[in-house]
Design a protein around this motif. Structure first.
Motif, short mmCIF file in Angstrom:
data_model
loop_
_atom_site.label_atom_id
_atom_site.label_comp_id
_atom_site.label_asym_id
_atom_site.label_seq_id
_atom_site.Cartn_x
_atom_site.Cartn_y
_atom_site.Cartn_z
N VAL A 298 0.84 -1.21 0.00
CA VAL A 298 0.00 0.00 0.00
C VAL A 298 0.87 1.26 0.00
CG1 VAL A 298 -1.60 1.37 1.40
CG2 VAL A 298 -2.01 -1.08 1.06
N GLU A 299 1.95 1.22 0.75
CA GLU A 299 2.83 2.39 0.87
C GLU A 299 3.61 2.64 -0.42
OE1 GLU A 299 3.99 5.69 2.67
OE2 GLU A 299 2.74 4.21 3.70
N LEU A 300 4.10 1.57 -1.05
CA LEU A 300 4.97 1.72 -2.22
C LEU A 300 4.21 1.68 -3.55
CD1 LEU A 300 7.98 -0.46 -1.02
CD2 LEU A 300 7.80 2.02 -1.01
N ARG A 301 3.07 1.06 -3.58
CA ARG A 301 2.20 1.01 -4.75
C ARG A 301 2.92 0.69 -6.06
NH1 ARG A 301 -2.38 5.56 -4.68
NH2 ARG A 301 -0.67 6.98 -4.98
N PRO A 302 3.49 -0.48 -6.21
CA PRO A 302 4.11 -0.84 -7.49
C PRO A 302 3.06 -0.90 -8.59
CG PRO A 302 3.89 -2.77 -6.07
CD PRO A 302 3.52 -1.58 -5.23
N LYS A 303 3.42 -0.40 -9.77
CA LYS A 303 2.44 -0.33 -10.86
C LYS A 303 2.58 -1.47 -11.86
CE LYS A 303 0.69 3.82 -9.80
NZ LYS A 303 1.59 4.27 -8.74
N THR A 304 3.72 -2.17 -11.81
CA THR A 304 3.96 -3.28 -12.73
C THR A 304 4.51 -4.48 -11.95
OG1 THR A 304 6.26 -2.69 -13.21
CG2 THR A 304 4.55 -1.64 -14.57
N LEU A 305 4.51 -5.63 -12.63
CA LEU A 305 5.03 -6.84 -12.00
C LEU A 305 6.53 -6.69 -11.73
CD1 LEU A 305 3.73 -9.50 -11.13
CD2 LEU A 305 4.51 -10.51 -13.28
N ASP A 306 7.24 -6.03 -12.65
CA ASP A 306 8.67 -5.80 -12.44
C ASP A 306 8.93 -4.94 -11.21
OD1 ASP A 306 9.54 -7.32 -14.53
OD2 ASP A 306 9.64 -5.67 -15.97
N GLU A 307 8.10 -3.91 -11.03
CA GLU A 307 8.24 -3.05 -9.84
C GLU A 307 7.97 -3.84 -8.57
OE1 GLU A 307 6.00 0.56 -9.98
OE2 GLU A 307 6.82 1.16 -11.93
N LEU A 308 6.98 -4.72 -8.64
CA LEU A 308 6.64 -5.55 -7.48
C LEU A 308 7.83 -6.46 -7.12
CD1 LEU A 308 4.51 -6.49 -5.41
CD2 LEU A 308 3.71 -8.14 -7.11
N LYS A 309 8.49 -6.99 -8.12
CA LYS A 309 9.66 -7.84 -7.87
C LYS A 309 10.80 -7.03 -7.26
CE LYS A 309 8.65 -11.04 -11.68
NZ LYS A 309 9.06 -11.47 -13.04
N LYS A 310 11.02 -5.79 -7.78
CA LYS A 310 12.16 -4.97 -7.35
C LYS A 310 12.05 -4.50 -5.91
CE LYS A 310 13.46 -3.29 -11.93
NZ LYS A 310 13.48 -2.13 -12.85
#
Length: 332
Positions: A298-310
């Motif tokens: 919720v705090e970081l809100r990744p917008k893509t799967l790659d961002e979620l991995k990083k």
């Protein structure tokens, strides 16, 4: 002697060199543009963007005029100086062979009158109604900025030079207020004599600089290109860099409540997703997302799967099993 002066003038450096072009206004506008794409219905952001765009348009008008001056000058845009607890922000510092100008740019809607007392009065229309009101003198504003420069100068020169050169400080460092809006009517007919040639429209700026050069004192020393470049560099060396992150500044100022609301909404959506995913796959809820993992997402809100991995919050198996669905929830 006149022939020598004529030859020297013909050979003199006459270009306009922009020694510093970037500006605080441009940084602000870019930050607001980014925020506007994220919060497109925020009136505060759009109003701020409108005002800053007007300021940028005004400064571009001054830049256009200076580029065709044919006087020979070094120009620094948006100069921020600091001396102890005093600060100065000068829209343009213009260094010519004899005089240096500190220019305050005003791109106001409406007409400006300077009365016999030197007061600035602005007239404009709001919804068909004429409004007439006084405004803080931009001339006093830029004179105050010059005083900061004077204090810095006095602190950096020898006592002897300070004694003999101080009385001519203002003579060689002149202040100008330039009304950059082409539709503005500037009325200085009744203004005191010492103000009239300091408050002008953008299209009169070059004429004033040329007039000052042509009517200089015959004993005034005329700088060459190297002299002007050295002076320009001296201002660069004094510039105070605040390193303000305007994206974060305006986000805090205009979007904090919206951002907090978005976070609460996202948290609710992810909790609902976790509940449905848990029931669907017949696994405990924390197998989908633990409370700690959910809060970090919720705090970081990744917008893509790659961002979620990083961001390295979830294990590879959780990303493989639930990652795409989590990104869908965030992007909704």
């Amino acid at each position: 002697m006149a022939i020598i002066e004529y030859i020297n003038d013909a050979l003199r450096f006459k270009d306009t060199v922009f020694f510093k072009e970037n500006s605080d206004l441009q940084d602000r506008y870019e930050a607001l543009t980014k925020l506007n794409s994220e919060y497109p219905k925020n009136d505060n952001i759009q109003n701020e963007m409108y005002c800053i765009k007007k300021g940028l348009d005004g400064e571009k008008q001054i830049e256009y005029q200076l580029k065709k001056a044919n006087v020979g000058m070094y120009v620094l845009h948006d100069v921020k100086l600091k001396y102890k607890d005093l600060t100065a922000q000068i829209d343009y510092v213009v260094i010519t062979p004899v005089f240096t100008y500190y220019i305050e740019c005003k791109n106001l809607v409406g007409n400006i009158t300077v009365n016999e007392k030197g007061d600035f009065i602005r007239e404009y229309n709001i919804n068909g109604k004429k409004v007439k009101k006084g405004m803080y003198s931009p001339l006093r504003q830029v004179e105050a900025q010059r005083e900061v420069v004077r204090k810095i100068w006095e602190n950096n020169v020898s006592s002897l030079k300070r004694i003999f050169a101080s009385k001519n400080f203002n003579y060689y460092r002149r202040v100008l207020v330039v009304a950059a809006n082409q539709d503005t009517v500037l009325n200085t007919y009744k203004a005191p004599k010492d103000i009239k040639n300091k408050v002008l429209r953008a299209d009169a700026l070059v004429r004033q600089i040329q007039y000052d050069y042509e009517h200089r004192n015959k004993y005034d020393y005329v700088d060459n290109k190297n002299d002007m470049e050295k002076e320009a560099q001296s201002y660069i060396n004094l510039i105070s860099d605040d390193n303000i992150d305007y994206y974060e500044y305006y986000k805090e100022k205009y979007c904090k409540e919206l951002f907090e609301t978005d976070k609460e909404l996202l948290k609710e959506k992810l909790i609902q997703f976790r509940k449905e995913r848990s029931a669907q796959m017949k696994i405990p809820a924390y197998y989908v997302l633990t409370n700690d993992e959910l809060d970090k997402i919720v705090e970081l809100r990744p917008k893509t799967l790659d961002e979620l991995k990083k961001i390295n919050i979830l294990t590879p198996i959780k990303i493989k099993t639930h990652g795409e669905k989590i990104i869908e929830v965030i992007n909704e």
